[in-house]
Design a protein around this motif. Structure first.
Motif, short mmCIF file in Angstrom:
data_model
loop_
_atom_site.label_atom_id
_atom_site.label_comp_id
_atom_site.label_asym_id
_atom_site.label_seq_id
_atom_site.Cartn_x
_atom_site.Cartn_y
_atom_site.Cartn_z
N ARG A 1 0.82 -1.21 0.00
CA ARG A 1 0.00 0.00 0.00
C ARG A 1 0.86 1.26 0.00
O ARG A 1 0.54 2.23 -0.68
CB ARG A 1 -0.96 -0.01 1.18
N ASP B 1 -8.70 4.13 -8.93
CA ASP B 1 -9.98 3.44 -8.74
C ASP B 1 -9.77 1.95 -8.51
O ASP B 1 -10.48 1.33 -7.71
CB ASP B 1 -10.88 3.66 -9.96
N TRP B 2 -8.82 1.37 -9.19
CA TRP B 2 -8.49 -0.05 -9.01
C TRP B 2 -7.99 -0.29 -7.60
O TRP B 2 -8.42 -1.23 -6.92
CB TRP B 2 -7.47 -0.42 -10.06
N ALA B 3 -7.09 0.55 -7.13
CA ALA B 3 -6.55 0.41 -5.77
C ALA B 3 -7.64 0.56 -4.72
O ALA B 3 -7.57 -0.05 -3.65
CB ALA B 3 -5.45 1.44 -5.53
N ALA B 4 -8.66 1.35 -5.04
CA ALA B 4 -9.76 1.57 -4.11
C ALA B 4 -10.84 0.50 -4.21
O ALA B 4 -11.79 0.50 -3.43
CB ALA B 4 -10.38 2.95 -4.35
N GLY B 5 -10.74 -0.37 -5.19
CA GLY B 5 -11.73 -1.42 -5.36
C GLY B 5 -12.96 -0.98 -6.12
O GLY B 5 -13.96 -1.68 -6.16
N ARG B 6 -12.90 0.19 -6.76
CA ARG B 6 -14.06 0.69 -7.50
C ARG B 6 -14.17 0.09 -8.89
O ARG B 6 -15.26 0.07 -9.47
CB ARG B 6 -14.00 2.22 -7.59
N LYS C 1 -12.30 -3.17 -11.60
CA LYS C 1 -11.49 -4.39 -11.62
C LYS C 1 -10.26 -4.20 -12.52
O LYS C 1 -10.18 -3.28 -13.33
CB LYS C 1 -12.33 -5.57 -12.14
N HIS D 1 -1.06 -3.60 -9.18
CA HIS D 1 -1.09 -5.06 -9.38
C HIS D 1 0.01 -5.75 -8.59
O HIS D 1 -0.25 -6.72 -7.89
CB HIS D 1 -0.96 -5.38 -10.86
N TRP E 1 -9.56 0.86 0.30
CA TRP E 1 -8.61 -0.03 -0.36
C TRP E 1 -9.35 -1.23 -0.93
O TRP E 1 -10.28 -1.74 -0.31
CB TRP E 1 -7.55 -0.54 0.62
N ALA E 2 -8.93 -1.68 -2.08
CA ALA E 2 -9.45 -2.92 -2.66
C ALA E 2 -9.10 -4.07 -1.71
O ALA E 2 -8.06 -4.05 -1.04
CB ALA E 2 -8.84 -3.17 -4.04
N ASP E 3 -9.95 -5.08 -1.68
CA ASP E 3 -9.72 -6.21 -0.78
C ASP E 3 -8.35 -6.85 -0.98
O ASP E 3 -7.69 -7.22 -0.02
CB ASP E 3 -10.81 -7.28 -0.97
#
Length: 196
Positions: free
Chosen positions: A39, A75-80, A82, A120, A174-176
């Motif tokens: 992170r 947005d990817w890092a936040a899980g919004r 894929k 990633h 944060w994305a899971d």
């Protein structure tokens, strides 16, 4: 060999990347990145990629691909969103490099793509400085790049230390998959261990 001499050799050979991942100049940064949480490295890389995208936007005001790549990566890092959506935007930013003629801007596009890909895997982290410093050399010219390159390297180190100390203040979700990678470690860089 001093980094400037190594860059001279790379320029003579017409290499695309003037700062390889294993160059002595970047070893301190590489070691710090390896000890930081995913992170922390993500926030570090996205901040830097955003800086580069903003610089490109001043030169190419109608070109949105670099900024779109950074937004998608956030947005990817936040899980919004894929990975496939973000990956497409990152690849679009890399594709822009093939459309440009200015070597500094080509390297900047690749730096942004590498920085965004850190979401990633943190293994992409060194790609950002490799291309960003290459961009600076092309922008400033070989004879005029020493101070700019050394200051930029210091900025990388400072930003990494900042996010290591302030990760807990970051308010975005944060994305899971980033949450499962472990808790941020405030002890990665004990006070006094890294003095520059």
């Amino acid at each position: 060999m001093y980094w400037h001499d190594e860059v001279a050799v790379k320029l003579k050979k017409k290499n695309q990347i003037l700062f390889p991942k294993d160059c002595a100049f970047l070893q301190e940064l590489s070691a710090m990145l390896q000890r930081a949480s995913h992170r922390v490295v993500t926030l570090w890389a996205l901040d830097l990629a955003e800086e580069s995208a903003e610089q490109l936007a001043t030169k190419y005001p109608r070109e949105t691909r670099p900024a779109e790549a950074v937004l998608a990566a956030r947005d990817w890092a936040a899980g919004r969103i894929k990975m496939p959506v973000a990956q497409r935007k990152i690849l679009d930013c890399h594709a822009l490099a093939k459309e440009l003629e200015c070597k500094a801007d080509i390297a900047a596009c690749h730096a942004i793509g590498q920085g965004c890909s850190v979401v990633h895997t943190a293994g992409h982290a060194m790609g950002y400085p490799m291309y960003d410093l290459t961009s600076i050399v092309h922008q400033c010219g070989f004879d005029g790049c020493i101070d700019a390159v050394e200051q930029r390297k210091q900025a990388y180190l400072d930003k990494l230390l900042y996010w290591n100390e302030h990760l807990h203040e970051y308010t975005e979700p944060w994305a899971d998959f980033l949450l499962r990678l472990g808790i941020p470690c405030k002890h990665c860089f004990p006070k006094g261990e890294n003095t520059f």
